[in-house]
Design a protein around this motif. Structure first.
Motif, PDB file in Angstrom:
ATOM      1  N   ARG A  14      20.246  27.703  66.121  1.00 57.06           N
ATOM      2  CA  ARG A  14      20.009  29.251  66.619  1.00 57.06           C
ATOM      3  C   ARG A  14      18.555  28.834  67.559  1.00 57.06           C
ATOM      4  N   THR A  15      17.768  29.082  68.498  1.00 62.23           N
ATOM      5  CA  THR A  15      17.597  29.438  68.985  1.00 62.23           C
ATOM      6  C   THR A  15      16.883  30.652  70.082  1.00 62.23           C
ATOM      7  N   ALA A  16      15.714  30.119  70.872  1.00 63.45           N
ATOM      8  CA  ALA A  16      15.138  32.022  71.213  1.00 63.45           C
ATOM      9  C   ALA A  16      16.205  32.339  72.019  1.00 63.45           C
ATOM     10  N   ALA A  17      16.786  31.662  72.870  1.00 62.85           N
ATOM     11  CA  ALA A  17      17.464  32.056  73.701  1.00 62.85           C
ATOM     12  C   ALA A  17      19.072  32.083  73.822  1.00 62.85           C
ATOM     13  N   GLY A  18      18.984  32.238  71.999  1.00 66.37           N
ATOM     14  CA  GLY A  18      20.437  31.619  71.486  1.00 66.37           C
ATOM     15  C   GLY A  18      20.909  31.325  70.871  1.00 66.37           C
ATOM     16  N   VAL A  19      21.584  29.898  70.758  1.00 69.53           N
ATOM     17  CA  VAL A  19      22.290  28.894  69.896  1.00 69.53           C
ATOM     18  C   VAL A  19      22.899  28.144  70.036  1.00 69.53           C
ATOM     19  N   TRP A  53      25.137  28.936  73.837  1.00 63.98           N
ATOM     20  CA  TRP A  53      25.420  30.216  74.067  1.00 63.98           C
ATOM     21  C   TRP A  53      24.618  31.209  74.103  1.00 63.98           C
ATOM     22  N   TYR A  54      23.742  31.633  75.118  1.00 61.93           N
ATOM     23  CA  TYR A  54      22.860  31.882  75.536  1.00 61.93           C
ATOM     24  C   TYR A  54      23.236  34.558  75.289  1.00 61.93           C
ATOM     25  N   SER A  55      21.939  34.435  74.480  1.00 62.75           N
ATOM     26  CA  SER A  55      22.115  35.452  74.258  1.00 62.75           C
ATOM     27  C   SER A  55      21.731  37.253  75.628  1.00 62.75           C
ATOM     28  N   GLY A  56      20.662  36.170  75.931  1.00 65.59           N
ATOM     29  CA  GLY A  56      20.717  37.445  77.712  1.00 65.59           C
ATOM     30  C   GLY A  56      21.636  37.783  78.713  1.00 65.59           C
ATOM     31  N   PRO A  57      21.381  38.342  78.672  1.00 66.83           N
ATOM     32  CA  PRO A  57      22.395  38.817  80.734  1.00 66.83           C
ATOM     33  C   PRO A  57      23.007  37.497  81.560  1.00 66.83           C
ATOM     34  N   ALA A  58      23.524  37.537  82.268  1.00 69.59           N
ATOM     35  CA  ALA A  58      24.112  36.446  82.994  1.00 69.59           C
ATOM     36  C   ALA A  58      23.978  36.581  84.164  1.00 69.59           C
ATOM     37  N   PRO A  59      24.110  35.309  84.853  1.00 69.75           N
ATOM     38  CA  PRO A  59      24.019  35.491  86.533  1.00 69.75           C
ATOM     39  C   PRO A  59      25.873  35.931  87.742  1.00 69.75           C
ATOM     40  N   THR A  60      25.342  37.177  87.923  1.00 68.63           N
ATOM     41  CA  THR A  60      27.056  36.611  88.740  1.00 68.63           C
ATOM     42  C   THR A  60      27.031  35.644  89.847  1.00 68.63           C
ATOM     43  N   GLN A  88      28.341  34.897  68.342  1.00 69.90           N
ATOM     44  CA  GLN A  88      28.340  35.049  67.212  1.00 69.90           C
ATOM     45  C   GLN A  88      27.838  33.956  65.868  1.00 69.90           C
ATOM     46  N   ASP A  89      28.249  34.660  64.645  1.00 77.91           N
ATOM     47  CA  ASP A  89      27.039  33.519  63.588  1.00 77.91           C
ATOM     48  C   ASP A  89      28.260  32.343  63.593  1.00 77.91           C
ATOM     49  N   LEU A  90      28.178  31.314  64.520  1.00 83.28           N
ATOM     50  CA  LEU A  90      28.804  30.505  64.562  1.00 83.28           C
ATOM     51  C   LEU A  90      28.553  29.083  63.687  1.00 83.28           C
ATOM     52  N   VAL A  92      28.505  28.774  77.038  1.00 81.63           N
ATOM     53  CA  VAL A  92      29.023  29.196  77.597  1.00 81.63           C
ATOM     54  C   VAL A  92      29.892  30.931  78.602  1.00 81.63           C
ATOM     55  N   ARG A  93      30.498  30.480  79.196  1.00 84.61           N
ATOM     56  CA  ARG A  93      30.650  31.742  79.994  1.00 84.61           C
ATOM     57  C   ARG A  93      30.992  32.400  79.070  1.00 84.61           C
ATOM     58  N   ALA A  94      30.801  33.363  78.818  1.00 89.41           N
ATOM     59  CA  ALA A  94      31.163  35.300  78.319  1.00 89.41           C
ATOM     60  C   ALA A  94      30.645  36.203  79.381  1.00 89.41           C
TER      61      ALA A  94
END
Ligand SMILES: [Zn+2]
Length: 806
Positions: A105-110, A136-143, A155-157, A198-200
């Motif tokens: 787990r990192t500050a930005a996601g996992v 797998w980042y938790s912030g918003p992604a650029p389009t 998610q809880d990987l 991960v492109r989510a």
């Protein structure tokens, strides 16, 4: 016997030499070349016994070196065949794979390692490397349109899960700075050949959990233990420390705690490195030997040294396996096995030969270990312990008072610690530029505590869950102690990283001081050890200056050095919540070069220029600051603050610094209503009358046009290309007025702005100007004494595992 010893030494020396030479290559040869060289080597080994002794030794050495060279090269060639094709970089690829290790787990996601099962691109099977490093980042992604959208959240990987992801991958690419960490080698050694995320977002198939895989049982077990620790230990810092000790999950340790461990020289106790497992095994051998000797019957059945080694090896292997069986752990176990195995067979070889044999065996398994700090630290530690022979636990016997016998293992540990701490100091200085002055005290207290109390309690908690409360208490004591010692004013000594010809005498001095010699002889080692204290990195002569454009990714950060002063122009980007170019690149770089800043210039407000400033100012709180940023409160404390304005100038050691932009009128409220921060970028010219450099921040064509009113001031040998080569900047007229020999672009590899833009590159090319960018060059070095030469960190010591962007 002597002949056997000599031949073993020759074979091992030849193997190590062959590997060392192969690791110096910038490119790989063909399989044909490796095959032919291996054939020659094999022929040499076959011929050697038929020659007279003198020649035999030479031929054997050369032949074994050829075998080592060709086998290492062939392995590298085979591995590089599965590298990520540049055509697949940045594409949406549908991937199914299994998490092969504990996710972090990192500050930005996992972040996690994904062992690939299948990959498809546009309905076709795609050939990807077998092991990927994925975020797998938790912030918003650029389009694609440049705006931002909310993506499916991590998610809880868990290790052992099989997932389907849409991934965007790229080749491993780290920043390359003097004395910096070789991220590409680190990933290569672990078998990782692509990194990605991960492109989510809406344009990609959402991540899907496909179930549990039967593979990776150990990783799944470690995952369970990690979850159990989280559930039963309240304090996350304590749970993180226990997770690091029990399952090798070092990412669970909080950043502040890491810094305290580093300052106190205790980091090796919590990272499952070669040194840690060596120390763990040493402690286990000492303890097992001491316990075994309590019983005369046991000793008759099996001599204590053998029993101790068996127990120590078994514990070390079990520990290494449970802590993730990383590469350092594997090679340490191989070394321990060989070391003890020789003793078991009753082979009383001199210890340098045993070390040599172990090193050759480790390099046969993992040739790239030769370039890892852990390899040198653990071998040097073992060599020191052997050299200071009476630290060996096996020597203790005979009629001694009871209190001494009880204290014996502790005394042995303390002695071993003194030897290791003193002896490793020059090596840690060479590798990390830092040595802990409280390290001896910290280690004497902490090694018995961690190896005899904390780690056993933490492991016992696996069987008796209630014991984790006791382990948590022990961990809290350890953490508090580390923080207390780290807060001492002179906890660490940081020195510039010295070249090998300073460090090798220092290592010899350290060895002399721990050898079981008479004290006058041992003290003679001290002056050699002191070499490292007086070494200084060379600086430009008076009237000259040097430029170092650090490789910080997408952003600006340029060091300008004169004979006695150092300026930092911009501080690079922010990478995440707790990491930026300041703490990741600039502070380590300044420390390694032994530099203290005299002035910080922050060209403008954008975070790719100010991201590292807070870290730099925290490390040097009284630093004067010149900037166009008006809301600098978040960066405090600074020494003095000046707004940068055209007309400012000063001279350092015969070198003139001039601010050319912005003009005072640009700050007027009316002028600032519509402007972007870019337009206020401080433009700095550095010149000694013969050579000059122009640093431009993110100015755009309008500001370039304004600067063209005084074209004489613009001429420069080196231009920091405005706005990282964006289409908004670098007008043809501006390029012509500056007419640099070198145009430097500081940009990130595959940055999402597409910097530097192709039309801009074409404009420079049309005027015959060489453009150098950080993805291809790494850190860039230029000196006013040799204005026609530019040095790239990436090509200085290029190696075949390092990334070459297309
Ligand atoms: Zn910028």
């Amino acid at each position: 016997m002597q002949v056997l010893l000599r031949h073993t030494a020759v074979v091992c020396g030849g193997w190590i030499a062959g590997v060392a030479v192969q690791l110096q290559h910038a490119t790989l040869d063909t399989a044909g070349v490796y095959g032919a060289v291996a054939l020659v080597g094999a022929l040499g080994v076959w011929c050697a016994p038929r020659l007279r002794p003198g020649l035999r030794v030479v031929l054997l050495f050369a032949a074994v070196a050829l075998l080592a060279w060709s086998s290492t090269g062939w392995r590298a060639l085979e591995f590089s065949r599965s590298a990520l094709s540049p055509a697949l970089e940045g594409r949406n690829i549908q991937v199914v794979g299994v998490l092969s290790d504990l996710p972090r787990r990192t500050a930005a996601g996992v972040r996690f390692r994904l062992a690939l099962e299948t990959a498809r691109l546009d309905g076709q099977t795609a050939a990807l490397p077998p092991l990927l490093d994925v975020a797998w980042y938790s912030g918003p992604a650029p389009t694609v349109q440049g705006s931002w959208e909310l993506q499916a959240q991590p998610q809880d990987l868990r290790a052992g899960q099989r997932w389907a992801f849409t991934l965007r991958l790229k080749a491993p690419h780290g920043s390359r700075n003097p004395h910096g960490f070789d991220y590409e080698l680190w990933l290569w050694d672990q078998g990782v050949q692509a990194t990605g995320y991960v492109r989510a977002t809406a344009d990609a198939a959402p991540p899907r959990l496909l179930g549990e895989a039967a593979a990776y049982p150990l990783a799944r077990l470690r995952q369970q233990v990690r979850a159990g620790l989280d559930a039963s230990v309240q304090d996350p810092a304590v749970a993180g420390l226990l997770a690091a000790l029990v399952v090798g999950d070092q990412a669970a340790i909080e950043r502040g705690d890491w810094e305290a461990f580093r300052a106190t020289g205790l980091a090796h106790l919590v990272s499952i490195s070669g040194l840690h497992i060596t120390m763990f095994a040493w402690a286990a051998i000492a303890l097992a030997g001491w316990l075994w000797r309590r019983s005369a019957r046991l000793c008759l059945w099996l001599p204590a040294p053998r029993a101790a080694w068996l127990a120590g090896l078994a514990l070390a292997v079990a520990y290494a396996a449970f802590s993730g069986w990383g590469i350092p752990a594997q090679r340490t176990c191989a070394m321990l096995f060989l070391f003890g195995g020789l003793r078991w067979l009753g082979v009383r070889w001199p210890w340098p030969l045993v070390c040599l044999l172990s090193a050759a065996a480790v390099l046969a398994l993992d040739p790239w270990a030769l370039l890892q700090a852990g390899f040198w630290l653990s071998f040097w530690a073992v060599a020191l312990l052997c050299a200071s022979d009476d630290a060996l636990p096996a020597r203790r016997a005979g009629a001694v008072p009871l209190w001494l016998r009880v204290a014996a293992p502790l005394r042995a540990l303390a002695k071993a610690q003194w030897v290791v701490t003193l002896g490793l100091a020059p090596l840690t200085l060479l590798l990390f530029g830092q040595v802990s002055l409280v390290g001896l005290l910290a280690n004497v207290l902490a090694v018995p505590w961690v190896t005899l109390v904390l780690t056993p309690l933490a492991f016992a908690g696996l069987v008796v869950p209630g014991l984790w409360d006791a382990a948590a208490l022990a961990a809290q004591v350890f953490l508090d102690g580390a923080h207390m010692l780290a807060s001492w004013p002179a906890a660490t000594l940081a020195l510039p990283i010295a070249p090998w010809w300073v460090v090798i005498p220092a290592l010899a001095g350290a060895l002399a001081m721990v050898l079981p010699w008479s004290w006058p002889l041992r003290l003679a080692g001290a002056p050699l050890l002191g070499c490292t204290l007086i070494w200084h990195a060379p600086r430009p002569p008076p009237g000259e200056f040097a430029l170092l454009a650090a490789d910080i990714g997408q952003g600006n950060a340029v060091l300008v050095q004169t004979a006695r002063h150092t300026l930092l122009y911009d501080s690079g980007p922010r990478y995440g919540l707790d990491s930026d170019a300041g703490n990741r690149v600039l502070l380590p770089l300044l420390q390694a070069l032994g530099l203290r800043l005299d002035l910080l210039v922050l060209s403008h407000r954008d975070s790719d220029h100010t991201g590292g400033a807070a870290a730099v100012l925290r490390a040097q709180p009284r630093l004067p600051l010149i900037t166009s940023v008006d809301a600098v409160e978040s960066l405090a404390p600074w020494g003095s603050l000046q707004r940068c304005e055209a007309g400012q100038s000063w001279e350092w050691d015969g070198v003139r610094f001039q601010v050319l932009h912005p003009r005072p009128a640009d700050y007027a409220p009316a002028a600032r209503v519509r402007v972007k921060p870019n337009t206020l970028s401080c433009v700095l010219r550095v010149s000694n009358g013969r050579s000059s450099v122009l640093l431009t921040g993110d100015i755009e064509q309008a500001q370039e046009a304004a600067l063209l009113r005084q074209p004489d001031a613009l001429r420069a040998d080196v231009l920091l290309v405005p706005h990282h080569g964006s289409k908004t900047s670098s007008s043809a007229a501006f390029i012509a007025a500056v007419a640099p020999r070198f145009a430097l672009v500081q940009s990130g590899y595959r940055n999402r702005y597409g910097h530097p833009a192709a039309p801009v590159l074409a404009r420079y090319r049309e005027q015959g100007i060489a453009v150098v960018d950080s993805p291809h060059c790494g850190a860039m070095h230029w000196r006013s004494t040799q204005p026609a030469a530019l040095d790239c960190e990436r090509t200085r010591d290029a190696r075949y595992w390092q990334h070459r962007p297309p």
